[in-house]
Design a protein around this motif. Structure first.
Motif, short mmCIF file in Angstrom:
data_model
loop_
_atom_site.label_atom_id
_atom_site.label_comp_id
_atom_site.label_asym_id
_atom_site.label_seq_id
_atom_site.Cartn_x
_atom_site.Cartn_y
_atom_site.Cartn_z
N ARG A 113 0.85 -1.19 0.00
CA ARG A 113 0.00 0.00 0.00
C ARG A 113 0.88 1.24 0.00
O ARG A 113 1.94 1.27 0.59
CB ARG A 113 -0.90 0.04 1.24
N PHE A 114 0.41 2.27 -0.68
CA PHE A 114 1.12 3.54 -0.75
C PHE A 114 0.24 4.63 -0.17
O PHE A 114 -0.99 4.55 -0.25
CB PHE A 114 1.47 3.89 -2.19
N LYS A 115 0.87 5.65 0.37
CA LYS A 115 0.11 6.77 0.93
C LYS A 115 -0.66 7.50 -0.17
O LYS A 115 -1.78 7.93 0.03
CB LYS A 115 1.06 7.73 1.65
N LYS A 116 -0.04 7.64 -1.34
CA LYS A 116 -0.68 8.40 -2.42
C LYS A 116 -0.06 8.06 -3.76
O LYS A 116 1.06 7.56 -3.82
CB LYS A 116 -0.53 9.90 -2.17
N PHE A 117 -0.81 8.37 -4.82
CA PHE A 117 -0.33 8.27 -6.20
C PHE A 117 -0.53 9.63 -6.85
O PHE A 117 -1.58 10.26 -6.68
CB PHE A 117 -1.12 7.23 -6.99
N TYR A 118 0.46 10.06 -7.60
CA TYR A 118 0.33 11.29 -8.39
C TYR A 118 -0.11 10.92 -9.79
O TYR A 118 0.46 10.01 -10.40
CB TYR A 118 1.68 12.02 -8.47
N ILE A 119 -1.12 11.61 -10.28
CA ILE A 119 -1.61 11.37 -11.63
C ILE A 119 -1.61 12.70 -12.38
O ILE A 119 -2.25 13.67 -11.97
CB ILE A 119 -3.04 10.77 -11.63
N GLU A 120 -0.88 12.73 -13.47
CA GLU A 120 -0.81 13.93 -14.31
C GLU A 120 -1.96 13.89 -15.31
O GLU A 120 -1.86 13.23 -16.34
CB GLU A 120 0.55 13.97 -15.02
N ILE A 121 -3.05 14.59 -15.00
CA ILE A 121 -4.20 14.56 -15.89
C ILE A 121 -4.01 15.48 -17.09
O ILE A 121 -4.74 15.37 -18.07
CB ILE A 121 -5.52 14.85 -15.15
N THR A 122 -3.04 16.36 -17.01
CA THR A 122 -2.63 17.18 -18.15
C THR A 122 -1.20 17.65 -17.93
O THR A 122 -0.77 17.82 -16.79
CB THR A 122 -3.55 18.41 -18.37
N ASN A 123 -0.48 17.85 -19.02
CA ASN A 123 0.85 18.45 -18.92
C ASN A 123 0.83 19.89 -19.45
O ASN A 123 1.86 20.51 -19.64
CB ASN A 123 1.90 17.62 -19.66
N VAL A 124 -0.37 20.41 -19.66
CA VAL A 124 -0.56 21.77 -20.15
C VAL A 124 -0.64 22.72 -18.95
O VAL A 124 -1.32 22.42 -17.97
CB VAL A 124 -1.86 21.88 -20.98
N CYS A 125 0.04 23.85 -19.04
CA CYS A 125 -0.05 24.86 -17.98
C CYS A 125 -0.24 26.23 -18.61
O CYS A 125 0.25 26.50 -19.71
CB CYS A 125 1.21 24.84 -17.11
N ASN A 126 -0.96 27.07 -17.91
CA ASN A 126 -1.20 28.43 -18.40
C ASN A 126 -0.14 29.42 -17.93
O ASN A 126 -0.20 30.59 -18.25
CB ASN A 126 -2.59 28.91 -17.97
N LEU A 127 0.84 28.95 -17.16
CA LEU A 127 1.94 29.80 -16.71
C LEU A 127 3.26 29.21 -17.17
O LEU A 127 3.32 28.07 -17.63
CB LEU A 127 1.94 29.92 -15.18
N ALA A 128 4.30 29.98 -17.01
CA ALA A 128 5.66 29.53 -17.31
C ALA A 128 6.56 29.96 -16.16
O ALA A 128 7.34 30.89 -16.28
CB ALA A 128 6.15 30.09 -18.64
N CYS A 129 6.42 29.31 -15.03
CA CYS A 129 7.12 29.72 -13.82
C CYS A 129 8.60 29.35 -13.88
O CYS A 129 8.97 28.29 -14.38
CB CYS A 129 6.47 29.09 -12.60
N SER A 130 9.41 30.23 -13.32
CA SER A 130 10.86 30.05 -13.36
C SER A 130 11.31 28.81 -12.59
O SER A 130 12.33 28.23 -12.90
CB SER A 130 11.55 31.29 -12.80
N PHE A 131 10.55 28.40 -11.57
CA PHE A 131 10.95 27.27 -10.74
C PHE A 131 10.46 25.93 -11.27
O PHE A 131 10.77 24.88 -10.72
CB PHE A 131 10.45 27.45 -9.30
N CYS A 132 9.71 25.93 -12.35
CA CYS A 132 9.13 24.70 -12.89
C CYS A 132 9.74 24.40 -14.25
O CYS A 132 9.48 25.13 -15.21
CB CYS A 132 7.62 24.85 -13.02
N PRO A 133 10.54 23.35 -14.37
CA PRO A 133 11.14 23.01 -15.67
C PRO A 133 10.06 22.74 -16.71
O PRO A 133 9.07 22.06 -16.43
CB PRO A 133 11.95 21.74 -15.39
N GLN A 134 10.24 23.29 -17.88
CA GLN A 134 9.27 23.09 -18.95
C GLN A 134 9.43 21.70 -19.56
O GLN A 134 10.52 21.14 -19.58
CB GLN A 134 9.46 24.17 -20.03
#
Length: 198
Positions: free
Chosen positions: A3-24
């Motif tokens: 069992r795991f505490k949580k699963f991350y699911i990327e429902i989209t890879n589209v973003c409306n921002l381009a933040c400096s701390f988030c690799p494109q």
């Protein structure tokens, strides 16, 4: 069975921002289909009860976000959403009363992270009006607190100890002051923070 505490699911890879701390990402922009999502839920059900809509994209952009929450509930999952918060006023009525919604994490540092990168000419990304941005998030927080048991997390820059941190700390102070005033707090939030615990 593990069992795991949580699963991350990327429902989209589209973003409306381009933040400096988030690799494109260089991957093709896409939104997950509902049937694909359902298959993933079936595969992970024996391993967790908690899913997080968070990786590279902005989950509030997904046009079927409400259906994803409904399917999550039908299959017995609780959902945490991590968002930059810029679209909360447009989707709040689609998500706020969904029984699967457990927590909404607002990355408030997106306001300034986008500003820093946005100056480099990324014309396809949204410009964020600070006052409107903060007000929409705080209105959602108040509504969620009044109507639901949804947990709200307001995330800021990590506090650092070097000179580069001065601007980030100033921005944190500005946002914390707005939050303290909005909720009539009788204390400074920063005085309640335990170093090392976020």
């Amino acid at each position: 069975m593990k069992r795991f505490k949580k699963f991350y699911i990327e429902i989209t890879n589209v973003c409306n921002l381009a933040c400096s701390f988030c690799p494109q990402t260089k991957r093709q922009a896409e939104f997950m289909e509902l049937d694909t999502f359902g298959k993933i839920l079936d595969q992970i059900k024996p391993h967790t009860d908690y899913i997080y809509f968070h990786v590279k994209g902005e989950p509030l952009l997904h046009p079927k976000l409400d259906e994803f929450l409904e399917l999550s509930y039908e299959k017995g999952f609780q959902v945490n959403i991590t968002t930059n918060g810029t679209l909360i006023d447009k989707v709040k009525d689609k998500i706020i009363m969904k029984p699967a919604l457990r927590q909404v994490n607002f990355s408030l540092h997106s306001l300034y992270g986008n500003e820093e990168k946005g100056n480099k000419g990324n014309e396809n990304k949204s410009n964020v009006n600070k006052d409107e941005y903060i007000n929409n998030i705080l209105l959602f927080v108040k509504e969620a607190r009044a109507k639901t048991d949804v947990i709200i997390s307001l995330r800021l820059w990590n506090l650092e100890q070097d000179n580069v941190a001065n601007l980030k700390n100033k921005r944190n102070d500005e946002l914390l002051e707005i939050i303290e005033k909005e909720f009539d707090l009788t204390y400074k939030i920063q005085d309640k923070v335990t170093p090392g615990n976020g």
